[in-house]
Design a protein around this motif. Structure first.
Motif, PDB file in Angstrom:
ATOM      1  N   ASN A 115       0.833  -1.209   0.000  1.00  0.00           N
ATOM      2  CA  ASN A 115       0.000   0.000   0.000  1.00  0.00           C
ATOM      3  C   ASN A 115       0.869   1.262   0.000  1.00  0.00           C
ATOM      4  O   ASN A 115       0.623   2.219   0.745  1.00  0.00           O
ATOM      5  CB  ASN A 115      -0.952   0.007   1.203  1.00  0.00           C
ATOM      6  N   PHE A 116       1.890   1.252  -0.844  1.00  0.00           N
ATOM      7  CA  PHE A 116       2.900   2.302  -0.813  1.00  0.00           C
ATOM      8  C   PHE A 116       2.313   3.695  -1.001  1.00  0.00           C
ATOM      9  O   PHE A 116       2.729   4.657  -0.346  1.00  0.00           O
ATOM     10  CB  PHE A 116       3.959   2.026  -1.881  1.00  0.00           C
ATOM     11  N   ASP A 117       1.322   3.824  -1.873  1.00  0.00           N
ATOM     12  CA  ASP A 117       0.749   5.143  -2.134  1.00  0.00           C
ATOM     13  C   ASP A 117       0.135   5.762  -0.883  1.00  0.00           C
ATOM     14  O   ASP A 117       0.074   6.986  -0.759  1.00  0.00           O
ATOM     15  CB  ASP A 117      -0.309   5.057  -3.237  1.00  0.00           C
ATOM     16  N   THR A 118      -0.326   4.921   0.037  1.00  0.00           N
ATOM     17  CA  THR A 118      -0.977   5.441   1.240  1.00  0.00           C
ATOM     18  C   THR A 118       0.010   5.769   2.358  1.00  0.00           C
ATOM     19  O   THR A 118      -0.345   6.443   3.321  1.00  0.00           O
ATOM     20  CB  THR A 118      -2.008   4.438   1.786  1.00  0.00           C
ATOM     21  N   VAL A 119       1.248   5.293   2.227  1.00  0.00           N
ATOM     22  CA  VAL A 119       2.206   5.447   3.323  1.00  0.00           C
ATOM     23  C   VAL A 119       3.489   6.175   2.906  1.00  0.00           C
ATOM     24  O   VAL A 119       4.295   6.553   3.754  1.00  0.00           O
ATOM     25  CB  VAL A 119       2.559   4.071   3.910  1.00  0.00           C
ATOM     26  N   LYS A 120       3.669   6.419   1.623  1.00  0.00           N
ATOM     27  CA  LYS A 120       4.962   6.939   1.167  1.00  0.00           C
ATOM     28  C   LYS A 120       5.277   8.317   1.726  1.00  0.00           C
ATOM     29  O   LYS A 120       6.453   8.634   1.978  1.00  0.00           O
ATOM     30  CB  LYS A 120       5.027   6.945  -0.362  1.00  0.00           C
ATOM     31  N   GLU A 129      10.052   8.898  -4.631  1.00  0.00           N
ATOM     32  CA  GLU A 129      10.186   8.593  -6.058  1.00  0.00           C
ATOM     33  C   GLU A 129      11.598   8.135  -6.411  1.00  0.00           C
ATOM     34  O   GLU A 129      11.815   7.542  -7.466  1.00  0.00           O
ATOM     35  CB  GLU A 129       9.816   9.826  -6.894  1.00  0.00           C
ATOM     36  N   ALA A 130      12.553   8.392  -5.524  1.00  0.00           N
ATOM     37  CA  ALA A 130      13.943   8.044  -5.820  1.00  0.00           C
ATOM     38  C   ALA A 130      14.380   6.735  -5.169  1.00  0.00           C
ATOM     39  O   ALA A 130      15.452   6.205  -5.497  1.00  0.00           O
ATOM     40  CB  ALA A 130      14.867   9.174  -5.352  1.00  0.00           C
ATOM     41  N   GLU A 131      13.579   6.189  -4.259  1.00  0.00           N
ATOM     42  CA  GLU A 131      13.977   4.969  -3.545  1.00  0.00           C
ATOM     43  C   GLU A 131      14.080   3.786  -4.501  1.00  0.00           C
ATOM     44  O   GLU A 131      13.257   3.612  -5.399  1.00  0.00           O
ATOM     45  CB  GLU A 131      12.968   4.646  -2.438  1.00  0.00           C
ATOM     46  N   ASP A 132      15.092   2.978  -4.285  1.00  0.00           N
ATOM     47  CA  ASP A 132      15.332   1.776  -5.100  1.00  0.00           C
ATOM     48  C   ASP A 132      14.859   0.563  -4.299  1.00  0.00           C
ATOM     49  O   ASP A 132      15.452   0.209  -3.286  1.00  0.00           O
ATOM     50  CB  ASP A 132      16.819   1.659  -5.420  1.00  0.00           C
ATOM     51  N   PHE A 133      13.793  -0.068  -4.754  1.00  0.00           N
ATOM     52  CA  PHE A 133      13.228  -1.222  -4.050  1.00  0.00           C
ATOM     53  C   PHE A 133      13.606  -2.539  -4.727  1.00  0.00           C
ATOM     54  O   PHE A 133      12.953  -3.555  -4.537  1.00  0.00           O
ATOM     55  CB  PHE A 133      11.705  -1.093  -3.970  1.00  0.00           C
ATOM     56  N   SER A 134      14.679  -2.537  -5.490  1.00  0.00           N
ATOM     57  CA  SER A 134      15.093  -3.726  -6.231  1.00  0.00           C
ATOM     58  C   SER A 134      15.986  -4.611  -5.378  1.00  0.00           C
ATOM     59  O   SER A 134      16.262  -4.332  -4.208  1.00  0.00           O
ATOM     60  CB  SER A 134      15.841  -3.300  -7.501  1.00  0.00           C
TER      61      SER A 134
END
Length: 335
Positions: A115-120, A129-134
């Protein structure tokens, strides 16, 4: 086809608690881990839930567990790295591993937070927008755990300050106990290629088939095919297993209702990602043992971390763990 004899028996708990009384649930989790050690379990694993009524800080809970146990291995299944700073997490993991005497087994996963949009905005107000989740996030953490350079400065500064170029404390051996929790063929291959251990659970991605055991087996074999240790690479399987040997009639009815409610999602892949859920195993230990020994993926592993159902009560967990240790384990250990 024969099965590998069971070498390590573990269990996994979510550690539920009440909103207005969170201490009781955390205390129950610690008591369950203590009981697991007393019953002879090899490992106890805790889930990770953020902004829910389950363990949000598994490393802190396991730090407490290190002081109440002396033998049982302690794991996380899994820490989603999208919520974490790898350097800070490396410090926490190393600290708890030191406190435990080398018993920590951190399990990890990657991807954007749920639910990233609700907690970012709360989690990453300036850098979302710059975080790397890979997978690169895992590689950073592994490097810090290994002892790679974290700073270009070391030595004395001022009168009393002394700095290290690496994460401190350094926990020797922890790098060999890092696990990746994966549900896809790609994640299995990546974990193997990077020398990690592999956690496979009751959820897989149906990419090439619609049979759960067949899919899970393909992931295990792909992992080992890419791992430097090959067939000896460590895999732990986590299915929901509910023996009823010593359960009361009320408990058996409760368990059966739980399983029946969850069964429809096991019949076909769910959603656009085609996630497929394993059936839950409920019944007497002899029946469960026969079913597991016929499971294609179970036959490929010698370590398990059976998942305790989310919503049961403390006495239920005591009964389930006791039956697993005293009734089911001997049957599975025979292979």
């Amino acid at each position: 086809m024969t099965s590998r004899p069971l070498r390590k028996l573990g269990f996994l708990t979510i550690g539920l608690f009440e909103r207005d009384d969170p201490r009781a649930g955390h205390e129950s989790t610690l008591e369950i881990i203590q009981l697991g050690e007393q019953l002879g379990f090899d490992s106890a694993w805790v889930r990770n839930r953020h902004l829910q009524y389950g363990i949000s800080s598994p490393v802190a809970v396991l730090a407490a567990a290190t002081q109440r146990t002396s033998k049982i291995e302690l794991g996380t299944a899994v820490i989603p790295l999208g919520w974490e700073n790898p350097l800070r997490l490396a410090e926490d993991l190393a600290t708890v591993d030191i406190l435990s005497g080398g018993r920590l087994n951190p399990g990890l996963s990657v991807g954007p937070p749920m639910n990233f949009d609700t907690v970012k905005e709360a989690l990453y107000p300036d850098t979302a927008e710059a975080e790397d989740f890979s997978y690169a996030r895992v590689e950073r953490l592994l490097g810090f755990i290994r002892g790679d350079q974290a700073s270009d400065f070391s030595g004395k500064q001022g009168v009393v300050e002394e700095f290290s170029e690496r994460v401190e404390p350094h926990a020797p051996g922890l790098i060999d106990r890092m696990w990746y929790g994966g549900a896809s063929l790609r994640s299995a291959q990546w974990a193997g290629a990077h020398g990690m251990n592999f956690l496979t659970s009751s959820v897989v991605k149906a990419e090439e088939a619609d049979d759960f055991a067949e899919i899970q087996l393909s992931h295990i074999r792909a992992f080992r095919a890419h791992h430097p240790r090959g067939d000896q690479a460590r895999v732990s399987q986590g299915l929901v297993v509910i023996p009823t040997d010593s359960a009361t009639a009320e408990q058996r009815a409760k368990y059966q209702a739980y399983v029946e409610k969850r069964t429809p999602r096991t019949r076909e892949p769910q959603g656009p990602a085609r996630m497929l859920f394993s059936r839950d195993y409920v019944g007497r230990s002899a029946e469960i043992a026969d079913q597991l020994l016929a499971h294609a993926a179970f036959r490929e592993v010698d370590e398990v971390a059976f998942a305790l159902p989310f919503s049961f009560d403390h006495p239920d967990y005591v009964q389930i763990l006791t039956d697993i240790a005293t009734h089911l384990k001997p049957l599975l250990a025979q292979g």
